[in-house]
Design an enzyme around this catalytic site. Sequence first.
Site, PDB file in Angstrom:
ATOM      1  N   HIS A  19       0.806  -1.227   0.000  1.00 22.76           N
ATOM      2  CA  HIS A  19       0.000   0.000   0.000  1.00 22.76           C
ATOM      3  C   HIS A  19       0.837   1.274   0.000  1.00 22.76           C
ATOM      4  CE1 HIS A  19      -3.941  -1.826   0.210  1.00 22.76           C
ATOM      5  NE2 HIS A  19      -3.489  -2.666   1.133  1.00 22.76           N
ATOM      6  N   GLU A  47      -6.708 -12.825   5.182  1.00 26.30           N
ATOM      7  CA  GLU A  47      -7.512 -11.605   5.222  1.00 26.30           C
ATOM      8  C   GLU A  47      -8.754 -11.678   4.349  1.00 26.30           C
ATOM      9  OE1 GLU A  47      -4.994  -8.248   4.264  1.00 26.30           O
ATOM     10  OE2 GLU A  47      -3.834  -9.360   2.807  1.00 26.30           O
ATOM     11  N   ASP A  81      -9.231  -6.014   5.318  1.00 20.66           N
ATOM     12  CA  ASP A  81      -9.691  -6.781   4.163  1.00 20.66           C
ATOM     13  C   ASP A  81     -10.659  -7.886   4.570  1.00 20.66           C
ATOM     14  OD1 ASP A  81      -8.619  -5.661   1.733  1.00 20.66           O
ATOM     15  OD2 ASP A  81      -6.642  -6.141   2.528  1.00 20.66           O
TER      16      ASP A  81
HETATM   17  C1  3PY Z   1      -5.733  -5.492   6.575  1.00 22.24           C
HETATM   18  O1  3PY Z   1      -6.221  -5.293   7.693  1.00 22.24           O
HETATM   19  O2  3PY Z   1      -6.360  -5.902   5.598  1.00 22.24           O
HETATM   20  C2  3PY Z   1      -4.321  -5.223   6.363  1.00 22.24           C
HETATM   21  O3  3PY Z   1      -3.802  -5.524   5.327  1.00 22.24           O
HETATM   22  C3  3PY Z   1      -3.572  -4.530   7.459  1.00 22.24           C
HETATM   23  O4  3PY Z   1      -2.758  -3.566   6.905  1.00 22.24           O
HETATM   24 MG    MG Z   2      -5.042  -6.153   3.825  1.00 21.72          MG
END
Ligand code: 3PY
Ligand code: MG
Length: 265
Positions: free
Chosen positions: A48, A151, A177
């Site tokens: 990111h 995630e 995510d």
């Molecule tokens: C998320 O919480 O999706 C992350 O990638 C943390 O940076």
């Molecule tokens: Mg993430």
Amino acid sequence: MSVARNLRRALVDGDRQILGTFVIVPRVEVVEAAAAGGFDLVVLDCEHGPFGVEALPPLIAAAHGAGIAAVVRVARNDEPNIGAALDAGADGVLVPHVSSRQEAEDVVRASRFQPHGERSVHLWVRASGYGLEESYVTTADDRTAVIAMIEGIEARERLPEILPTAGIDAFFVGPMDLAASLGLAHTPYAPEVIEAARDIVQRSAEAGKATAIFAPTPEHAALWLSAGVKLVVLSVDTQLIRTSFTAAVAAATCPAPDPNPVATP
Ligand code: 3PY
Ligand code: MG
């Protein structure tokens, strides 16, 4: 074993919990300020953050110079990104969006030297002291933390096949995510998201892996630390800077107390 000397061992065998923060502003000063503020490690975020692997060497050097560890979140799960981050001297890699056994094995293949993986060998990189460390290829894996991110609901459903993957030291929950995949992107602190995150943490621990999670606020970090999570990555430089700016402006512009208050009848 200290976090800065051997992150993998500190994560897997150490008895101390580890607190880090994400860095998306690729500046030595930010890394050094994170260390001065007391964090144990920084996660240099190539997923990111607006930077690629070419930005990594001075940031990793700054972390090590300040006595903390540097993990790189690679842009994606592939051999060039993972190899370049480790060659640059990162103490570990954090690989986003690992959703299947195959993807977990791809992480290991790119991160570990033979016989545990197929990481490509270059003997004269920053990580090997430019060739000075003669045992580099046989000893690097011992200190390299390999961390896969869980995630999404797909990954959560496939945990029974993903979690036993040999060569992965820790599974890291990405609640943002995860929330999005539950249709809750705008309420990432909803109880359903916390519950799903807690379930992943618990199952990772039961599988014998170190546990790790992103915490967007100090309150969330305290929650996960008290739940025993081994590595908590708290917030991100931009959020910490912006909230400090907001607090500073508010403190400077809120009406000052009247030094000579006059009692009103
Ligand atoms: C998320 O919480 O999706 C992350 O990638 C943390 O940076
Ligand atoms: Mg993430």
